[in-house]
Design a protein around this motif. Structure first.
Motif, PDB file in Angstrom:
ATOM      1  N   HIS A   1       0.821  -1.210   0.000  1.00 41.25           N
ATOM      2  CA  HIS A   1       0.000   0.000   0.000  1.00 41.25           C
ATOM      3  C   HIS A   1       0.859   1.266   0.000  1.00 41.25           C
ATOM      4  CE1 HIS A   1      -3.097   2.887   1.254  1.00 41.25           C
ATOM      5  NE2 HIS A   1      -2.239   3.306   2.177  1.00 41.25           N
ATOM      6  N   SER A   2       0.393   2.293  -0.718  1.00 40.86           N
ATOM      7  CA  SER A   2       1.029   3.602  -0.688  1.00 40.86           C
ATOM      8  C   SER A   2      -0.035   4.663  -0.938  1.00 40.86           C
ATOM      9  CB  SER A   2       2.128   3.714  -1.748  1.00 40.86           C
ATOM     10  OG  SER A   2       1.578   3.697  -3.050  1.00 40.86           O
ATOM     11  N   ALA A   3       0.303   5.930  -0.647  1.00 43.95           N
ATOM     12  CA  ALA A   3      -0.639   7.015  -0.894  1.00 43.95           C
ATOM     13  C   ALA A   3      -0.936   7.156  -2.383  1.00 43.95           C
ATOM     14  CB  ALA A   3      -0.077   8.320  -0.336  1.00 43.95           C
ATOM     15  N   ALA A   4       0.074   6.919  -3.197  1.00 41.53           N
ATOM     16  CA  ALA A   4      -0.101   7.028  -4.646  1.00 41.53           C
ATOM     17  C   ALA A   4      -0.957   5.893  -5.194  1.00 41.53           C
ATOM     18  CB  ALA A   4       1.256   7.051  -5.335  1.00 41.53           C
ATOM     19  N   LEU A   5      -0.844   4.709  -4.556  1.00 37.86           N
ATOM     20  CA  LEU A   5      -1.577   3.533  -5.017  1.00 37.86           C
ATOM     21  C   LEU A   5      -2.180   2.833  -3.800  1.00 37.86           C
ATOM     22  CD1 LEU A   5      -2.202   1.979  -7.641  1.00 37.86           C
ATOM     23  CD2 LEU A   5      -0.218   0.539  -7.152  1.00 37.86           C
ATOM     24  N   PRO A   6      -3.349   3.299  -3.349  1.00 41.56           N
ATOM     25  CA  PRO A   6      -3.955   2.703  -2.152  1.00 41.56           C
ATOM     26  C   PRO A   6      -4.358   1.249  -2.384  1.00 41.56           C
ATOM     27  CG  PRO A   6      -5.494   4.209  -3.223  1.00 41.56           C
ATOM     28  CD  PRO A   6      -4.167   4.383  -3.926  1.00 41.56           C
ATOM     29  N   ARG A   7      -3.895   0.397  -1.484  1.00 39.81           N
ATOM     30  CA  ARG A   7      -4.205  -1.023  -1.585  1.00 39.81           C
ATOM     31  C   ARG A   7      -4.721  -1.511  -0.234  1.00 39.81           C
ATOM     32  NH1 ARG A   7       0.814  -3.570  -5.244  1.00 39.81           N
ATOM     33  NH2 ARG A   7      -0.030  -2.854  -7.263  1.00 39.81           N
ATOM     34  N   VAL A   8      -5.968  -1.909  -0.202  1.00 41.86           N
ATOM     35  CA  VAL A   8      -6.637  -2.324   1.029  1.00 41.86           C
ATOM     36  C   VAL A   8      -7.011  -3.795   0.895  1.00 41.86           C
ATOM     37  CG1 VAL A   8      -8.629  -1.933   2.536  1.00 41.86           C
ATOM     38  CG2 VAL A   8      -7.535  -0.004   1.360  1.00 41.86           C
ATOM     39  N   ARG A   9      -6.685  -4.584   1.925  1.00 43.51           N
ATOM     40  CA  ARG A   9      -7.063  -5.999   1.848  1.00 43.51           C
ATOM     41  C   ARG A   9      -8.288  -6.302   2.718  1.00 43.51           C
ATOM     42  NH1 ARG A   9      -1.589  -8.449   4.713  1.00 43.51           N
ATOM     43  NH2 ARG A   9      -1.901  -7.578   6.785  1.00 43.51           N
ATOM     44  N   ARG A  10      -8.623  -5.385   3.646  1.00 45.08           N
ATOM     45  CA  ARG A  10      -9.832  -5.588   4.451  1.00 45.08           C
ATOM     46  C   ARG A  10     -10.329  -4.257   4.984  1.00 45.08           C
ATOM     47  NH1 ARG A  10     -10.200  -9.854   9.365  1.00 45.08           N
ATOM     48  NH2 ARG A  10     -10.764 -11.199   7.610  1.00 45.08           N
ATOM     49  N   LEU A  11     -11.673  -4.095   4.973  1.00 39.84           N
ATOM     50  CA  LEU A  11     -12.334  -3.060   5.748  1.00 39.84           C
ATOM     51  C   LEU A  11     -12.846  -3.735   7.008  1.00 39.84           C
ATOM     52  CD1 LEU A  11     -14.312  -1.183   2.947  1.00 39.84           C
ATOM     53  CD2 LEU A  11     -12.092  -0.585   3.944  1.00 39.84           C
ATOM     54  N   LYS A  12     -12.454  -3.229   8.143  1.00 43.77           N
ATOM     55  CA  LYS A  12     -12.708  -3.874   9.429  1.00 43.77           C
ATOM     56  C   LYS A  12     -14.134  -3.604   9.928  1.00 43.77           C
ATOM     57  CE  LYS A  12      -7.817  -3.678  10.727  1.00 43.77           C
ATOM     58  NZ  LYS A  12      -6.841  -3.153  11.719  1.00 43.77           N
ATOM     59  N   PRO A  13     -14.517  -4.205  11.077  1.00 42.00           N
ATOM     60  CA  PRO A  13     -15.899  -4.062  11.568  1.00 42.00           C
ATOM     61  C   PRO A  13     -16.370  -2.636  11.784  1.00 42.00           C
ATOM     62  CG  PRO A  13     -14.802  -5.869  12.706  1.00 42.00           C
ATOM     63  CD  PRO A  13     -13.749  -5.194  11.868  1.00 42.00           C
ATOM     64  N   ALA A  14     -15.466  -1.679  11.828  1.00 41.77           N
ATOM     65  CA  ALA A  14     -15.877  -0.276  11.985  1.00 41.77           C
ATOM     66  C   ALA A  14     -16.824   0.174  10.873  1.00 41.77           C
ATOM     67  CB  ALA A  14     -14.645   0.629  12.022  1.00 41.77           C
ATOM     68  N   ILE A  15     -16.819  -0.503   9.730  1.00 41.22           N
ATOM     69  CA  ILE A  15     -17.730  -0.094   8.649  1.00 41.22           C
ATOM     70  C   ILE A  15     -19.188  -0.194   9.083  1.00 41.22           C
ATOM     71  CG2 ILE A  15     -16.164  -0.621   6.741  1.00 41.22           C
ATOM     72  CD1 ILE A  15     -17.731  -3.221   6.294  1.00 41.22           C
ATOM     73  N   PHE A  16     -19.500  -1.101  10.011  1.00 37.52           N
ATOM     74  CA  PHE A  16     -20.883  -1.273  10.450  1.00 37.52           C
ATOM     75  C   PHE A  16     -21.305  -0.172  11.423  1.00 37.52           C
ATOM     76  CE2 PHE A  16     -19.275  -5.479   9.287  1.00 37.52           C
ATOM     77  CZ  PHE A  16     -20.202  -5.828   8.332  1.00 37.52           C
ATOM     78  N   ARG A  17     -20.342   0.473  12.049  1.00 41.70           N
ATOM     79  CA  ARG A  17     -20.646   1.598  12.945  1.00 41.70           C
ATOM     80  C   ARG A  17     -20.636   2.931  12.200  1.00 41.70           C
ATOM     81  NH1 ARG A  17     -16.723  -1.198  15.803  1.00 41.70           N
ATOM     82  NH2 ARG A  17     -15.182   0.459  15.477  1.00 41.70           N
ATOM     83  N   ARG A  18     -19.773   3.058  11.206  1.00 40.16           N
ATOM     84  CA  ARG A  18     -19.585   4.344  10.536  1.00 40.16           C
ATOM     85  C   ARG A  18     -20.525   4.569   9.367  1.00 40.16           C
ATOM     86  NH1 ARG A  18     -13.091   5.539  10.025  1.00 40.16           N
ATOM     87  NH2 ARG A  18     -12.470   4.938  12.153  1.00 40.16           N
ATOM     88  N   TYR A  19     -21.029   3.499   8.764  1.00 36.45           N
ATOM     89  CA  TYR A  19     -21.805   3.642   7.532  1.00 36.45           C
ATOM     90  C   TYR A  19     -23.168   2.966   7.689  1.00 36.45           C
ATOM     91  CZ  TYR A  19     -17.185   4.836   5.789  1.00 36.45           C
ATOM     92  OH  TYR A  19     -15.950   5.425   5.622  1.00 36.45           O
ATOM     93  N   ALA A  20     -24.233   3.758   7.573  1.00 40.15           N
ATOM     94  CA  ALA A  20     -25.589   3.252   7.764  1.00 40.15           C
ATOM     95  C   ALA A  20     -25.926   2.143   6.773  1.00 40.15           C
ATOM     96  CB  ALA A  20     -26.594   4.393   7.640  1.00 40.15           C
ATOM     97  N   PHE A  21     -25.382   2.232   5.560  1.00 43.28           N
ATOM     98  CA  PHE A  21     -25.696   1.217   4.552  1.00 43.28           C
ATOM     99  C   PHE A  21     -25.253  -0.168   5.017  1.00 43.28           C
ATOM    100  CE2 PHE A  21     -24.521  -1.486   1.003  1.00 43.28           C
ATOM    101  CZ  PHE A  21     -25.653  -1.433   0.204  1.00 43.28           C
ATOM    102  N   PHE A  22     -24.024  -0.275   5.517  1.00 43.17           N
ATOM    103  CA  PHE A  22     -23.521  -1.575   5.962  1.00 43.17           C
ATOM    104  C   PHE A  22     -24.283  -2.067   7.189  1.00 43.17           C
ATOM    105  CE2 PHE A  22     -19.715  -0.205   3.544  1.00 43.17           C
ATOM    106  CZ  PHE A  22     -19.579  -1.323   2.737  1.00 43.17           C
ATOM    107  N   HIS A  23     -24.636  -1.165   8.079  1.00 42.15           N
ATOM    108  CA  HIS A  23     -25.426  -1.527   9.258  1.00 42.15           C
ATOM    109  C   HIS A  23     -26.757  -2.127   8.823  1.00 42.15           C
ATOM    110  CE1 HIS A  23     -28.188  -0.791  12.657  1.00 42.15           C
ATOM    111  NE2 HIS A  23     -27.113  -0.955  13.428  1.00 42.15           N
ATOM    112  N   ALA A  24     -27.416  -1.494   7.853  1.00 46.72           N
ATOM    113  CA  ALA A  24     -28.730  -1.958   7.402  1.00 46.72           C
ATOM    114  C   ALA A  24     -28.644  -3.263   6.620  1.00 46.72           C
ATOM    115  CB  ALA A  24     -29.391  -0.875   6.545  1.00 46.72           C
ATOM    116  N   LEU A  25     -27.627  -3.409   5.791  1.00 46.40           N
ATOM    117  CA  LEU A  25     -27.512  -4.608   4.967  1.00 46.40           C
ATOM    118  C   LEU A  25     -27.361  -5.859   5.829  1.00 46.40           C
ATOM    119  CD1 LEU A  25     -27.363  -5.860   2.172  1.00 46.40           C
ATOM    120  CD2 LEU A  25     -24.899  -5.392   2.151  1.00 46.40           C
TER     121      LEU A  25
END
Length: 293
Positions: free
Chosen positions: A57-81
């Motif tokens: 991963h780098s700022a020029a080329l963002p590489r993410v292998r996982r979005l952690k459980p925080a997505i369910f707290r931060r984003y209403a869409f994931f919470h609802a799904l």
């Protein structure tokens, strides 16, 4: 609801694939929101509460292998799904009328380098008082044998809980040389975008490096029957009950004998399964660094 044949197959094999469960605008929003969150990783230099980053991963080329459980707290869409009746109604056929969300994350295998996940059982990470516990996975992209599908060993959920330790510490992976399972019998769970996989908490599974020129993103939800209580304890009773997605909570755990190994002593590398598995010894799947040589 699931058919009798599907329920029988799940009990026997430990997994199911439901084709094209999530479609249309809902799938489009899932993809678009995921793209936006990954793009925002440009400003992140190290793993944090939300992001688990690829080593390259780098700022020029963002590489993410996982979005952690925080997505369910931060984003209403994931919470609802996670609470969508299209999902919970199906799961009630397997877990009963009262279901709790245990956790979740969004695993991503980017084209050409997406990290593998070594063979493991989810049960090794979070044993409960009974094993009416499972995980679902929603494919954001078409998934075939080339872009790193989830792979499972049919029937392995009816066997022992294998040792997920190395050098005396939990590492979140079984030793493929020490395990008598025939891993060559593993089945890839493939399907078009929007398909949902279901696998039992004790089923042995993993996934290989993505060698294709197509990404493979998988939104994972972990669900338990309401009367399955985590043996590692409940830190916040109110939050625990807030994770009910169907039916009512209970304070009467159902205790059923099941083979348990506790995930202790804790892994040397705390964090996601990718971090835990850094402590594993012998590996089955090739890593990105090895593939480049």
């Amino acid at each position: 609801m699931l058919s009798d044949q599907q329920i029988e197959a799940y009990r026997r094999d430990g997994y199911l694939v439901i084709p094209r469960l999530i479609q249309g605008e809902q799938l489009a929003e899932l993809r678009a929101l995921t793209d936006r969150i990954v793009g925002e990783a440009r400003g992140v230099a190290a793993n944090d509460e939300l992001y688990d980053l690829e080593p390259s991963h780098s700022a020029a080329l963002p590489r993410v292998r996982r979005l952690k459980p925080a997505i369910f707290r931060r984003y209403a869409f994931f919470h609802a799904l996670a609470r969508d009746p299209a999902i919970t109604t199906l799961l009630s056929s397997l877990l009963g009328p009262a279901i709790r969300l245990h956790g979740g994350k969004l695993n991503m295998k980017s084209a050409g380098y997406g990290s593998p996940v070594e063979w493991h059982q989810d049960w090794a990470f979070y044993p409960h008082t009974n094993d009416d516990v499972l995980a679902t996975g929603i494919y954001l992209d078409d998934c075939d044998v080339d872009n790193g599908p989830l792979m499972v060993v049919p029937g392995s959920h009816r066997g022992p809980t294998w040792d997920h330790h190395a050098d005396g510490r939990f590492c979140g992976a079984l030793d493929p040389a020490a395990c008598p399972l025939d891993l060559a019998t593993a089945v890839p769970l493939t399907g078009p975008a929007g398909s949902m996989t279901i696998h039992h908490v004790r089923l042995v599974h993993g996934s290989a490096l993505n060698r294709s020129n197509r990404q493979r993103r998988l939104l994972l939800h972990e669900y338990a029957a309401a009367d399955a209580w985590p043996l590692m304890g409940v830190a916040d009773f109110g939050e625990f009950n807030d994770r009910m997605v169907l039916g009512e909570p209970t304070i009467e755990p159902r205790v059923v004998p099941a083979p348990v190994r506790m995930p202790l002593p804790a892994a040397d590398h705390q964090g996601s399964i990718y971090e835990n598995q850094r402590g594993a010894g012998r590996r089955f799947f090739e890593t990105y660094a090895e593939a480049r040589h």
